[in-house]
Enzyme design. Sequence first.
Site, PDB file in Angstrom:
ATOM      1  N   ARG A  82     -28.198 -49.322  -6.807  1.00 43.22           N
ATOM      2  CA  ARG A  82     -28.350 -49.447  -8.150  1.00 43.22           C
ATOM      3  C   ARG A  82     -29.743 -49.050  -8.506  1.00 43.22           C
ATOM      4  O   ARG A  82     -29.795 -48.628  -9.517  1.00 43.22           O
ATOM      5  CB  ARG A  82     -27.934 -50.714  -8.598  1.00 43.22           C
ATOM      6  CG  ARG A  82     -27.856 -50.879 -10.132  1.00 43.22           C
ATOM      7  CD  ARG A  82     -27.032 -52.193 -10.593  1.00 43.22           C
ATOM      8  NE  ARG A  82     -27.736 -53.193 -10.178  1.00 43.22           N
ATOM      9  CZ  ARG A  82     -27.251 -54.592 -10.233  1.00 43.22           C
ATOM     10  NH1 ARG A  82     -26.334 -54.670 -11.176  1.00 43.22           N
ATOM     11  NH2 ARG A  82     -27.986 -55.586  -9.849  1.00 43.22           N
ATOM     12  N   LYS A 184     -31.038 -51.062 -14.676  1.00 44.71           N
ATOM     13  CA  LYS A 184     -31.944 -52.467 -14.830  1.00 44.71           C
ATOM     14  C   LYS A 184     -33.530 -52.234 -15.126  1.00 44.71           C
ATOM     15  O   LYS A 184     -34.397 -52.031 -14.000  1.00 44.71           O
ATOM     16  CB  LYS A 184     -31.992 -53.539 -13.352  1.00 44.71           C
ATOM     17  CG  LYS A 184     -30.727 -54.319 -13.499  1.00 44.71           C
ATOM     18  CD  LYS A 184     -30.867 -55.155 -12.369  1.00 44.71           C
ATOM     19  CE  LYS A 184     -29.838 -56.398 -12.423  1.00 44.71           C
ATOM     20  NZ  LYS A 184     -30.097 -57.459 -13.352  1.00 44.71           N
ATOM     21  N   GLU A 220     -21.347 -57.084 -23.232  1.00 35.91           N
ATOM     22  CA  GLU A 220     -21.949 -57.959 -22.294  1.00 35.91           C
ATOM     23  C   GLU A 220     -22.934 -58.879 -22.819  1.00 35.91           C
ATOM     24  O   GLU A 220     -23.109 -59.090 -24.289  1.00 35.91           O
ATOM     25  CB  GLU A 220     -22.641 -57.202 -20.996  1.00 35.91           C
ATOM     26  CG  GLU A 220     -23.935 -56.338 -21.792  1.00 35.91           C
ATOM     27  CD  GLU A 220     -24.437 -55.547 -20.727  1.00 35.91           C
ATOM     28  OE1 GLU A 220     -24.433 -55.661 -19.371  1.00 35.91           O
ATOM     29  OE2 GLU A 220     -25.186 -54.624 -21.073  1.00 35.91           O
TER      30      GLU A 220
END
Length: 341
Positions: A82, A184, A220
């Site tokens: 990721r 992120k 989310e």
Amino acid sequence: MDPKDIKWEELGFGYIECDYRYVSKYKDGKWDDGAIITDSNIVLNECACVFQYSQSVFEGLKAYYTKEGDIVTFRPDMNAQRMYDSAKRLEMPPFPIDRFVDAVEKVVAANKHFVPPYGTGASLYLRPFMMGTNSVIGVKPADEYEFRILVTPVGPYFKGGAKPIKIKVSDFDRAAPCGTGNIKAGLNYAMSLYPIQLAHREGFAENMYLDAKTRTKVEETGGANFIFITKDGTLVTPKSDSILPSITRRSIMEVAEKYLGMKVECREVPFTEVKDFAECGLCGTAAVVSPVGMIYDHGEEIYFPSGMDDMGPWTKKIYETLTGIQRCEIEAPEGWIKKIN
């Protein structure tokens, strides 16, 4: 801090400086060999790209003691992948996946005396991050970068542990200006700082973000993904291209189906459907699985049948199975557990 002075059972989710961190630098088109160092300070020029244009990405994972006395991490290769994808999205040189996993092993081993004892409910949190470090005044990617992993022992992310929390539907959008929520990056999370502090001041633990286009579908929270349980025991989790591809959520989906025999659905979740679910939870590396008891929607309070006193029965089974796998009390799927030598 001396680990002997830490009250492990009383830890919150905060930073405690540990002895060692991992650092590798990128210059002239390549990463150096990397090293474990003791200096926790970073010295950069005022014009460093990370300050001017927020060119940075980060990850998060945990290390635990098992009942047998081993130290393990959970699916670090997924965090590596990721971060690799996040770096590419921000025009940063990806840190090699095998080196990421090796760096995790090295920094945990160096700080093993800060890994909380088994049974305390605490863990060693790892924060890998990368940033553009050379001076950049025109809008462009940096030429030099630094990859680091810091560690800190932590307790539960939400106060109260297994006690259900209250959240609110946010008036703000989760999506960052870079056009995607599935990385992120510091920029993405900075966008959520004002809404989350506003929610805290109003007495809520988190925000529920709806899709930015129609504001009709669940996305989310600022720091976790949603899971819902229907009244017939089906696990439902929102599907969207703009939310973080949570490693914990993906693991829960597999655990629910293969270990608990649940039907699993990853699909769009209209907000109008939320009131019909039996249970609701937040999931992520930091949160693990935290139950939600109530969602506040502009004057309307939506309470779940599972209540405000404890986790719902299915959420509890998911939590206990996942943490059992993470701590090697339940046999894990192949490749999920990395033992630290």
